[in-house]
Design a protein around this motif. Structure first.
Motif, PDB file in Angstrom:
ATOM      1  N   UNK A 175      83.362  12.223 108.911  1.00 54.16           N
ATOM      2  CA  UNK A 175      83.157  13.592 108.457  1.00 54.16           C
ATOM      3  C   UNK A 175      84.198  13.895 107.376  1.00 54.16           C
ATOM      4  N   UNK A 176      83.756  14.274 106.190  1.00 52.15           N
ATOM      5  CA  UNK A 176      84.688  14.562 105.098  1.00 52.15           C
ATOM      6  C   UNK A 176      85.421  15.869 105.374  1.00 52.15           C
ATOM      7  N   UNK A 177      86.737  15.817 105.313  1.00 54.04           N
ATOM      8  CA  UNK A 177      87.568  17.012 105.510  1.00 54.04           C
ATOM      9  C   UNK A 177      88.869  16.820 104.747  1.00 54.04           C
ATOM     10  N   UNK A 178      89.587  17.917 104.521  1.00 52.67           N
ATOM     11  CA  UNK A 178      90.805  17.851 103.714  1.00 52.67           C
ATOM     12  C   UNK A 178      91.934  17.100 104.419  1.00 52.67           C
ATOM     13  N   UNK A 179      92.130  17.354 105.725  1.00 50.52           N
ATOM     14  CA  UNK A 179      93.313  16.826 106.376  1.00 50.52           C
ATOM     15  C   UNK A 179      93.091  15.705 107.361  1.00 50.52           C
ATOM     16  N   UNK A 180      91.834  15.357 107.635  1.00 50.37           N
ATOM     17  CA  UNK A 180      91.584  14.330 108.645  1.00 50.37           C
ATOM     18  C   UNK A 180      90.212  13.698 108.408  1.00 50.37           C
ATOM     19  N   UNK A 181      89.994  12.574 109.054  1.00 51.39           N
ATOM     20  CA  UNK A 181      88.687  11.899 109.017  1.00 51.39           C
ATOM     21  C   UNK A 181      88.264  11.666 110.454  1.00 51.39           C
ATOM     22  N   UNK A 182      87.028  12.045 110.800  1.00 48.09           N
ATOM     23  CA  UNK A 182      86.601  11.941 112.190  1.00 48.09           C
ATOM     24  C   UNK A 182      85.172  11.431 112.293  1.00 48.09           C
ATOM     25  N   UNK A 183      84.841  10.872 113.451  1.00 44.65           N
ATOM     26  CA  UNK A 183      83.470  10.493 113.768  1.00 44.65           C
ATOM     27  C   UNK A 183      83.110  11.135 115.106  1.00 44.65           C
ATOM     28  N   UNK A 184      81.830  11.233 115.375  1.00 47.50           N
ATOM     29  CA  UNK A 184      81.367  11.915 116.581  1.00 47.50           C
ATOM     30  C   UNK A 184      80.935  10.873 117.613  1.00 47.50           C
ATOM     31  N   UNK A 185      81.607  10.867 118.754  1.00 45.97           N
ATOM     32  CA  UNK A 185      81.336   9.924 119.836  1.00 45.97           C
ATOM     33  C   UNK A 185      80.811  10.709 121.034  1.00 45.97           C
ATOM     34  N   UNK A 186      79.575  10.414 121.460  1.00 45.41           N
ATOM     35  CA  UNK A 186      78.998  11.122 122.593  1.00 45.41           C
ATOM     36  C   UNK A 186      78.119  10.166 123.404  1.00 45.41           C
ATOM     37  N   UNK A 187      77.237  10.726 124.213  1.00 43.30           N
ATOM     38  CA  UNK A 187      76.346   9.943 125.061  1.00 43.30           C
ATOM     39  C   UNK A 187      75.453   9.031 124.216  1.00 43.30           C
ATOM     40  N   UNK A 188      75.101   7.886 124.765  1.00 39.56           N
ATOM     41  CA  UNK A 188      74.198   6.979 124.061  1.00 39.56           C
ATOM     42  C   UNK A 188      72.747   7.134 124.527  1.00 39.56           C
ATOM     43  N   UNK A 189      72.428   8.258 125.190  1.00 36.76           N
ATOM     44  CA  UNK A 189      71.065   8.451 125.693  1.00 36.76           C
ATOM     45  C   UNK A 189      70.097   8.936 124.618  1.00 36.76           C
ATOM     46  N   UNK A 190      70.614   9.559 123.553  1.00 33.57           N
ATOM     47  CA  UNK A 190      69.732   9.889 122.450  1.00 33.57           C
ATOM     48  C   UNK A 190      69.489  11.353 122.176  1.00 33.57           C
ATOM     49  N   UNK A 191      70.128  12.258 122.912  1.00 26.17           N
ATOM     50  CA  UNK A 191      69.850  13.676 122.704  1.00 26.17           C
ATOM     51  C   UNK A 191      70.997  14.424 122.030  1.00 26.17           C
ATOM     52  N   UNK A 192      72.152  13.789 121.821  1.00 29.80           N
ATOM     53  CA  UNK A 192      73.310  14.497 121.270  1.00 29.80           C
ATOM     54  C   UNK A 192      73.480  14.227 119.777  1.00 29.80           C
ATOM     55  N   UNK A 193      74.496  14.873 119.178  1.00 28.65           N
ATOM     56  CA  UNK A 193      74.680  14.835 117.726  1.00 28.65           C
ATOM     57  C   UNK A 193      75.504  13.628 117.282  1.00 28.65           C
ATOM     58  N   UNK A 194      75.172  12.485 117.775  1.00 31.61           N
ATOM     59  CA  UNK A 194      75.940  11.278 117.445  1.00 31.61           C
ATOM     60  C   UNK A 194      75.048  10.156 116.962  1.00 31.61           C
ATOM     61  N   UNK A 195      73.906  10.523 116.365  1.00 36.32           N
ATOM     62  CA  UNK A 195      73.022   9.507 115.799  1.00 36.32           C
ATOM     63  C   UNK A 195      73.460   9.217 114.368  1.00 36.32           C
ATOM     64  N   UNK A 196      73.830   7.962 114.127  1.00 35.83           N
ATOM     65  CA  UNK A 196      74.253   7.502 112.809  1.00 35.83           C
ATOM     66  C   UNK A 196      73.223   6.518 112.259  1.00 35.83           C
ATOM     67  N   UNK A 197      73.036   6.559 110.935  1.00 33.30           N
ATOM     68  CA  UNK A 197      72.080   5.654 110.302  1.00 33.30           C
ATOM     69  C   UNK A 197      72.514   5.339 108.887  1.00 33.30           C
ATOM     70  N   UNK A 198      72.125   4.152 108.430  1.00 33.81           N
ATOM     71  CA  UNK A 198      72.303   3.819 107.019  1.00 33.81           C
ATOM     72  C   UNK A 198      71.185   4.469 106.217  1.00 33.81           C
TER      73      UNK A 198
END
Length: 300
Positions: A175-198
């Motif tokens: 996630x682009x931000x001024x002071x930090x860089x983060x990724x979203x880690x959540x459940x792998x069941x498929x309903x949360x906001x952690x789906x990443x794709x190329x």
């Protein structure tokens, strides 16, 4: 890895617009993939995974957080489960999820889940609509969203750079931000906001829908799913959003809050994907502009 560049000159206005959007929104990364007649005509990558020193350069396997674009994956899994179970879309969800009274589903129907209408949260724990859909899919198929889509879609199409992320990995665009860089880690069941794709994988996901589930002479998605979508568009009050896709006169599309966007133009048998990594609530005008420029490029 050096990112490839493949540019059909008629899409240069779309690349120019995306470069401007990357700067305007403060994204550290951007990419475009365009498919027409099942062929990649344009593939372009820009920037790095975040703004910190030592960040990786964006390339073909860089995976962006799709945010609300994930709802098209939830939607397709829901549609497959409902069609193959021969359920009516007007069935009450509570009739299927009889062991889950804590959801307080009331009169919510499968149609409500399909069109993203009615309540967004359920019960005292404020369980999201997408998690309710996941529980419905598990009850009907024995698989969660991620398991169903991975087995039925990702593996046959060799989409190896799409994943619900539960552990960090190098390919993730932060996630682009001024002071930090983060990724979203959540459940792998498929309903949360952690789906990443190329970008490539997302373009192929769009192409799957464009081709009504038929890829390489293999019907990966039942044709009845697309008949259901057509029926929902005809007889549902909110005809503009079905299973996560927004329908317009010339196209249909889905977007995420960090700037990832997939638009499908059936008239020209084309899919356009644009990836960014900057969270904002101000993408509505941008989405429409991208769609219009893409359509104009296809007409050129």
């Amino acid at each position: 890895m050096v990112a490839p560049t493949l540019i059909d000159n008629k899409f240069i206005p779309l690349l120019t617009y995306t470069e401007e959007a990357e700067e305007k929104f403060g994204s550290s990364a951007a990419s475009i993939v365009i498919i027409q007649d099942n062929k990649i005509l344009t593939e372009w990558y820009s920037g790095k995974h975040h703004f910190k020193n030592g960040s990786l350069v964006v390339t073909t396997d860089s995976m962006f957080n799709l945010y609300s674009l994930r709802k098209t994956y939830v939607g397709l899994a829901t549609a497959i489960a409902v069609v193959e179970s021969k359920l009516s879309v007007d069935s009450k969800v509570s009739d299927v999820l009889t062991k889950m009274p804590e959801y307080e589903l009331g009169n919510t129907t499968i149609r409500d889940l399909a069109t993203k209408s009615g309540a967004k949260y359920f019960g005292s724990n404020r369980i999201e609509r997408e998690e309710v859909a996941c529980e419905l899919i598990k009850e009907l198929t024995g698989y969660n969203i991620a398991e169903l889509i991975t087995e039925r879609i990702f593996k046959p199409m060799d989409l190896t750079d799409t994943e619900w992320i539960s552990v960090p990995k190098e390919k993730l665009v932060c996630q682009a931000a001024d002071g930090y860089a983060s990724v979203r880690i959540e459940s792998n069941e498929g309903h949360e906001r952690n789906l990443y794709s190329s970008a490539r994988d997302l373009a192929q996901w769009g192409n799957l829908h464009l081709n009504r589930g038929l890829i390489n002479h293999n019907q990966l998605v039942p044709v009845e799913v697309f008949k259901l979508i057509e029926e929902l568009r005809i007889d549902t009050e909110d005809k503009n959003r079905i299973f996560g896709w927004y329908y317009q006169d010339k196209c249909y599309y889905a977007s995420g809050a960090a700037g990832c966007h997939c638009v499908i133009v059936p008239e020209f048998n084309a899919v356009g994907v644009r990836m960014l990594n900057k969270y904002t609530e101000n993408y509505n005008e941008d989405q429409n502009s991208f769609n219009e420029i893409f359509y104009d490029c296809l007409q050129a």
